[in-house]
Design an enzyme around this catalytic site. Structure first.
Site, PDB file in Angstrom:
ATOM      1  N   SER A  51     -56.144  13.014  -7.924  1.00  0.00           N
ATOM      2  CA  SER A  51     -55.105  13.937  -8.384  1.00  0.00           C
ATOM      3  C   SER A  51     -55.697  14.811  -9.481  1.00  0.00           C
ATOM      4  CB  SER A  51     -53.937  13.130  -8.969  1.00  0.00           C
ATOM      5  OG  SER A  51     -53.110  13.973  -9.749  1.00  0.00           O
ATOM      6  N   SER A  52     -55.260  16.050  -9.531  1.00  0.00           N
ATOM      7  CA  SER A  52     -55.749  16.932 -10.601  1.00  0.00           C
ATOM      8  C   SER A  52     -55.326  16.374 -11.955  1.00  0.00           C
ATOM      9  CB  SER A  52     -55.178  18.334 -10.419  1.00  0.00           C
ATOM     10  OG  SER A  52     -55.482  18.791  -9.129  1.00  0.00           O
ATOM     11  N   LEU A  97     -59.548  21.609  -8.327  1.00  0.00           N
ATOM     12  CA  LEU A  97     -59.906  20.998  -7.045  1.00  0.00           C
ATOM     13  C   LEU A  97     -60.703  19.710  -7.216  1.00  0.00           C
ATOM     14  CD1 LEU A  97     -61.013  24.164  -5.024  1.00  0.00           C
ATOM     15  CD2 LEU A  97     -58.722  23.155  -5.239  1.00  0.00           C
ATOM     16  N   ASP A 151     -48.740  13.671  -1.369  1.00  0.00           N
ATOM     17  CA  ASP A 151     -47.421  14.248  -1.635  1.00  0.00           C
ATOM     18  C   ASP A 151     -46.579  14.117  -0.369  1.00  0.00           C
ATOM     19  OD1 ASP A 151     -47.838  15.445  -4.364  1.00  0.00           O
ATOM     20  OD2 ASP A 151     -49.477  16.385  -3.288  1.00  0.00           O
ATOM     21  N   HIS A 184     -58.597  17.734  -2.277  1.00  0.00           N
ATOM     22  CA  HIS A 184     -58.425  19.106  -1.782  1.00  0.00           C
ATOM     23  C   HIS A 184     -59.528  19.468  -0.794  1.00  0.00           C
ATOM     24  CE1 HIS A 184     -56.574  19.547  -5.926  1.00  0.00           C
ATOM     25  NE2 HIS A 184     -55.586  19.936  -5.134  1.00  0.00           N
ATOM     26  N   GLU A 203     -61.986  16.022  -4.615  1.00  0.00           N
ATOM     27  CA  GLU A 203     -62.362  15.634  -3.257  1.00  0.00           C
ATOM     28  C   GLU A 203     -61.143  15.614  -2.304  1.00  0.00           C
ATOM     29  OE1 GLU A 203     -65.574  15.566  -2.486  1.00  0.00           O
ATOM     30  OE2 GLU A 203     -64.991  15.152  -0.415  1.00  0.00           O
TER      31      GLU A 203
HETATM   32  O1  PAF Z   1     -49.285  20.387  -3.582  1.00  0.00           O
HETATM   33  C1  PAF Z   1     -49.474  21.370  -4.323  1.00  0.00           C
HETATM   34  O2  PAF Z   1     -50.530  21.551  -4.933  1.00  0.00           O
HETATM   35  C2  PAF Z   1     -48.355  22.391  -4.511  1.00  0.00           C
HETATM   36  O3  PAF Z   1     -47.111  21.762  -4.526  1.00  0.00           O
HETATM   37  C3  PAF Z   1     -48.368  23.542  -3.487  1.00  0.00           C
HETATM   38  C4  PAF Z   1     -48.115  23.028  -2.075  1.00  0.00           C
HETATM   39  C5  PAF Z   1     -49.710  24.243  -3.540  1.00  0.00           C
HETATM   40  C6  PAF Z   1     -47.275  24.548  -3.822  1.00  0.00           C
HETATM   41  O4  PAF Z   1     -47.440  25.105  -5.082  1.00  0.00           O
END
Ligand code: PAF
Length: 281
Positions: free
Chosen positions: A185-186, A33, A150, A37, A35
């Site tokens: 991004s992670s 996680l 995304d 998220h 910021e």
């Molecule tokens: O965006 C993401 O992290 C993933 O594609 C999701 C929506 C959690 C599905 O695994």
């Protein structure tokens, strides 16, 4: 904050919440996680009585085994962050719990997936919609929040929800950036110092296109060239750089209505994505 690892326990729990008239907001994640998220949690909390976050690195959406293996995982750190931001419950299943055997049912969204990540990451969106459909049936949320970074994923999920009549409202939260413009991004955790620096050309490139668009340029080839020249200064290997219609995700030649410029690029073995909306109104 509750942590639930089993599907049946989660379903029993959310059934009880719904019986008690609670509105359930859902934030699906793969952990690591940041910021970005956490802003999804903030958005969920605006509308929900109870916020559930799932943390599950979904194997079916990775087209490369190595990417799956190297995907950052740190449940303890995630748990702390989620709690500090007010998540009420984390759903944290194992891969065996989610996929006790290979799924014989597939979920697949066409058309919108014919471009961008849909063409360069084989099977990726089939994996995403399969797991999101499962998660919606497990967490039974009233709404779910996804990040605009995304952008194609959000469009694909909205299409699945509409086509399969899921009773879930999809909310999109805007991209959160580091102070220097890099989209959170992670995967940023895996960038070397030099590659992180070079990655800044991605946002700079997209911004230059947006600027030209705002100053009247409508020809897609010209607009893409503006980004490409800047991105190439970062010696970045472009996976795709396209302008598409913001709803259908089909390529266009001139911008006549709301569009999206989207990029995916490799910095070493780390693949990053970013986008900007080009809004005509
Ligand atoms: O965006 C993401 O992290 C993933 O594609 C999701 C929506 C959690 C599905 O695994």
């Amino acid at each position: 904050m509750k942590i639930i690892k089993h599907i049946q326990s989660m379903q029993r729990f959310v059934n009880e919440l719904s019986r008690n008239g609670k509105t359930i907001g859902f934030v699906p994640t793969m952990g690591a996680l940041h910021e970005g998220h956490l802003s999804l949690i903030d958005e969920a909390k605006k509308h929900a009585d109870f916020v559930i976050m799932s943390i599950f690195v979904n194997p079916t959406q990775f087209d490369k085994k190595d990417d799956l293996k190297k995907y950052p995982r740190d449940f303890e750190a995630d748990e702390k962050l989620a709690k500090s931001r007010g998540v009420d419950c984390i759903f944290y299943p194992t891969a065996e719990e989610m996929y006790p055997k290979k799924s014989w049912t597939s979920v697949s969204v066409s058309e919108i997936t014919n471009t961008l990540c849909g063409t360069t990451r084989a099977g990726h969106f089939d994996g995403v919609v399969l797991v999101v459909a499962k998660l919606f049936n497990i967490a039974k949320p009233h709404f779910a929040v996804f990040g605009q970074k995304d952008a194609q994923q959000v469009a694909v999920i909205k299409q699945m929800v509409a086509d399969l009549n899921f009773d879930v409202k999809i909310i999109t939260a805007k991209i959160v950036r580091e102070a220097d413009g890099l989209a959170m991004s992670s995967r940023n955790l895996r960038l070397s110092k030099e590659n992180r620096e070079r990655a800044l050309a991605l946002h700079r490139g997209l911004q230059a296109t947006k600027f030209a668009f705002e100053n009247g340029e409508r020809n897609v080839e010209n607009l893409i060239d503006i980004s490409r020249k800047i991105i190439e200064t970062g010696q970045i290997q472009i996976d795709y750089l396209e302008i598409v219609d913001v709803e259908s995700f089909q390529k266009i030649e001139r911008i006549e209505k709301k569009a999206l410029i989207a990029v995916a690029a490799f910095l070493g073995d780390v693949r990053l994505i970013d986008n900007e909306i080009l809004d005509i109104s």
